[in-house]
Design an enzyme around this catalytic site. Structure first.
Site, short mmCIF file in Angstrom:
data_model
loop_
_atom_site.label_atom_id
_atom_site.label_comp_id
_atom_site.label_asym_id
_atom_site.label_seq_id
_atom_site.Cartn_x
_atom_site.Cartn_y
_atom_site.Cartn_z
N SER A 1 0.84 -1.20 -0.01
CA SER A 1 -0.02 0.06 0.02
C SER A 1 0.77 1.23 0.03
CB SER A 1 -0.91 -0.16 1.09
OG SER A 1 -0.23 0.37 2.49
N ASP A 2 0.29 2.36 -0.56
CA ASP A 2 0.91 3.75 -0.13
C ASP A 2 0.91 3.70 1.46
OD1 ASP A 2 1.08 6.62 -1.89
OD2 ASP A 2 2.16 5.94 0.02
N TRP A 3 1.62 4.59 1.91
CA TRP A 3 1.75 4.55 3.39
C TRP A 3 0.37 5.19 3.91
CZ3 TRP A 3 5.34 2.05 1.51
CH2 TRP A 3 6.40 1.73 2.24
#
Ligand code: GLC
Length: 751
Positions: free
Chosen positions: A227-229
């Site tokens: 995932s993106d953060w």
């Protein structure tokens, strides 16, 4: 890692692998010999934080080489150069024991306002895909994973963690996913990072169609989806969709959610097995790399950064050959950016550089004439009028006493950043005022720009020479001096159109959307596709860039390879006095297209180094699959048959020659139904002849005789739903229509 090893894990251990151990590291499973690995930014250098992590570049990080961000390196169009920069970043990652570098970003530059355009390569998916693949190749050649991001349709920063990008199937496939597909199939990144936003209402982190159907089943991706953060909204739905690793770690919260979902039967444990196996395999891949002997060679990487920056500077204008400058010229260097360089963008990609060149120092080091410096303006938000006046007066005085003035203008860091978009595309008014005063004092003025996103060039008519320097990384000051004095012959070309007016830009009315939705109303017509389709003048077109030498293009010829790829060959000659590089571009168009198409689309390119007088043969290969459009009727790629035009060009608006190639089309079996139009049925290879015969028999010439002169009956009927013919009083019963649609004549129809 074997299936037995996965089976040896408890469900708690499997779940633990699927969420970060902290901000930057995966979880370790000591008892199973699974170490933790670090994943960190990217993309144009290594941002490794020692202490607590943040995803906005706030905290300090270990010194690393700050290469030019993608906006600059993209302008090089140089696959080999970008691969070498990737290798260098990979080397620095190995030295710092980083397993995955979070980059490259290949999102399309849909609007000049996007605050993060500095991190992306182009408005065109072929440029973004080819260059993104080169970066991935380079990084991974060192046994370090890359993370292709942000998948997908992340083209703005406004409301980025919630906004739904509402995009139709054709632009989604042909523009916004295309670069990702190219990188996945050509370079096989070890990880793909899902984006924050929603795509047509579904969070990318939970979009099974995106993360599994397209990414894995269509493109063959076999790595880890991370995932993106902070992009995971619902961990259970995300895992079910194919999101393997949530970052940063959720301190056990999401792990508990996964375990609870398995316990209550809403999630099958096999989903954890699959994801855990992928994460484990990634850890093993990064562990297999060769160590790097010795510390970082700072000088060598700085030299590479300087080479990359020199190939990224676009010579937009050079009237009267003002450039290159003679070293013995008396030069006034004006502009705060010459002493306090803007060399990268703000946010998660901010690198702590090992060194930082200042252009004024580098110019002084190379000049033999006098070099004066005046800041000209202050990039601070509020500057006292008296100070502004003093700075302007100093700039005018410096310009008045010099043979040539080199004015460094640009966007202060606060005006463009990850996390928010720009409000306009103009340079600050105070800078333009200083420029005008300098031009009034000395017409021999060169403008050097430092900006991550495109700016309008309202001043262009008043200055003879303009260098678009974008953001050039830590060695940008030296590279700029190299280009100013001709040590490096500029060869970069625009990968994003510079419009005359922001209001002319494609997304002008649909950016950044409202109420957490943004409509991609321009459809396929992004960037030059838009300006060409609407025949709009632009300040400088996609693909534009000048040189200190000249090039001549020989006649082009084309051939079709066995698999249907098209090869266009030509010669290019350096007809000027100095060595240079020419970026040759190839655009395709299909004049007889039955589907909506931009006037021309880039399909291939090559950067060609040439000594003075040298001629090289250039072969540009167009993959047949890259000629396809996405056919929403059959939900697949289709190559339409016909005579394609291939324009060999120096820019999207500087076509040097055109060759035409007959391309066989793909059969398209569009399912027929009662709502199919008469035109669609007539176009069907099986049902068409039957209907044509029936219409001829049934109607003869009578209706045509009734039509006014020139009115085409078939056009009138073309969009008529076939199923309604029977209800329209014609001597046709529904059974005949159904038989026709089954593409076999019924008994009735033969009577
Ligand atoms: C950021 C960015 C992403 C980056 C990540 C880690 O929010 O969107 O590109 O890699 O977080 O810093």
């Amino acid at each position: 890692m074997t299936s037995q090893e996965i089976d040896s894990l408890t469900i708690e251990e499997k779940a633990a692998l699927l969420s970060g151990a902290d901000f930057w590291h995966t979880a370790a499973l000591e008892g199973h010999g699974v170490p933790s690995i670090m994943m960190t930014d990217g993309p144009h250098g290594l941002r490794k934080q020692r202490g607590s992590g943040d995803h906005l570049g706030l905290g300090d990080s270990v010194p690393a080489t700050c290469f030019p961000p993608a906006v600059a390196m993209g302008s090089s169009w140089d696959v080999d150069l970008i691969r070498r920069v990737g290798e260098a970043i990979g080397t620095e990652a190995v030295i710092e024991d980083v397993g995955v570098v979070l980059g490259p970003g290949v999102n399309i530059k849909r609007s000049p306002l996007c605050g993060r355009n500095f991190e992306y390569f182009s408005e065109d998916p072929i440029v973004a895909g080819v260059l993104g693949a080169a970066m991935v190749d380079g990084i991974q050649s060192r046994g370090v994973g890359a993370s292709l991001k942000h998948f997908a349709v992340n083209n703005q920063e406004t409301d980025r963690m919630r906004v739904s990008a509402e995009v139709d199937p054709r632009p989604l496939r042909e523009i916004y996913l295309r670069a990702f597909g190219r990188v996945v199939t050509d370079a096989r990144p070890w990880t793909v990072m899902c984006s924050y936003n929603r795509v047509n209402g579904v969070y990318a982190s939970e979009d099974r169609w995106l993360l599994t159907t397209v990414l894995r089943e269509e493109w063959g991706f076999d790595g880890v989806v991370v995932s993106d953060w902070g992009a995971v909204d619902d961990r259970v739905r995300a895992l079910a969709a194919g999101l393997d690793l949530e970052m940063p770690g959720s301190r056990g919260v999401s792990t508990a959610q996964l375990l609870a979902a398995v316990a209550d039967g809403s999630l099958d444990e096999s989903a954890l097995d699959v994801a855990a196996a992928r994460v484990w395999a990634l850890v093993e891949r990064t562990g297999a790399r060769a160590p790097v002997s010795g510390p970082l060679d700072v000088d060598a990487h700085h030299a590479l950064a300087r080479e990359a920056a020199g190939r990224s500077i676009v010579l937009l204008k050079n009237d009267g050959g003002l450039l290159p400058l003679s070293p013995d010229a008396d030069i006034a260097v004006i502009g705060a950016f010459a002493a306090d360089p803007r060399y990268q963008g703000a946010g998660s990609s901010m690198i702590n550089p090992t060194r930082l060149d200042r252009a004024v120092d580098e110019i002084r080091a190379m000049a033999t004439g006098s070099v004066t410096y005046a800041a000209g303006f202050d990039t601070a938000v509020d500057v006292a009028e008296s100070d502004a006046a003093r700075l302007l007066d100093e700039a005018v005085a410096a310009a008045s006493g010099a043979e040539v003035a080199v004015v460094f203008l640009g966007l202060p860091a606060r005006l463009e950043s990850e996390g928010y978009d720009r409000d306009d595309v103009d340079l600050p008014a105070n800078q333009l005022a200083v420029l005008q005063a300098v031009v009034d004092a000395n017409s021999n003025t060169v403008v050097v720009l430092s900006n991550g996103g495109v700016v309008t060039l309202s001043f262009a008519a008043n200055v003879p020479a303009i260098l678009e320097g974008w953001l050039l990384g830590q060695a940008g000051g030296g590279a700029t001096a190299d280009v100013l004095f001709g040590v490096v012959n500029p060869s970069a070309k625009l990968t994003e159109t510079i419009p005359l007016r922001f209001a002319d830009s494609p997304a002008y009315l649909d950016f950044p959307g409202e109420f957490s939705r943004v409509r991609y109303g321009e459809g396929l017509f992004v960037g030059y596709r838009w300006y060409d389709a609407r025949d709009l003048d632009v300040a400088h077109p996609f693909g534009h860039g000048l040189s200190y030498t000249t090039f001549e293009y020989g006649p082009a010829s084309a051939s079709t390879a066995a698999g249907g790829d098209v090869e266009v060959s030509l010669t290019v000659t350096n007809t000027g006095p100095v060595a240079g590089r020419e970026i040759v571009q190839l655009y395709s168009s299909l004049p007889t297209a039955t589907t909506q198409r931009p006037p021309r689309e880039l399909k291939a390119f090559a950067a060609v180094p040439l000594e003075p007088g040298q001629t090289r043969e250039v072969v540009l290969v167009v993959r047949r699959t890259d000629l396809a459009y996405w056919d929403v009727r059959v939900d697949s790629w289709v190559v339409e048959g016909g005579t394609y035009s291939f324009d060999v060009a120096a820019s999207s608006r500087d076509v040097r020659s055109t060759v035409r190639v007959e391309v066989a089309g793909d059969p398209v079996a569009v399912p027929l139904s009662r709502t199919s139009s008469i035109g669609e049925v007539l176009a069907d290879p099986a049902a068409g002849p039957i209907l044509r015969a029936a219409m001829a028999e049934m109607m003869g010439d009578a209706p045509a005789a009734m039509m006014p002169e020139g009115v085409d009956l078939s056009k009138l009927l073309d969009s008529f739903p076939i199923g309604r013919v029977a209800m329209f009083g014609a001597d046709v019963d529904p059974a005949m229509v159904d038989a026709l649609l089954a593409a076999r004549p019924s008994d009735d129809a033969e009577t």
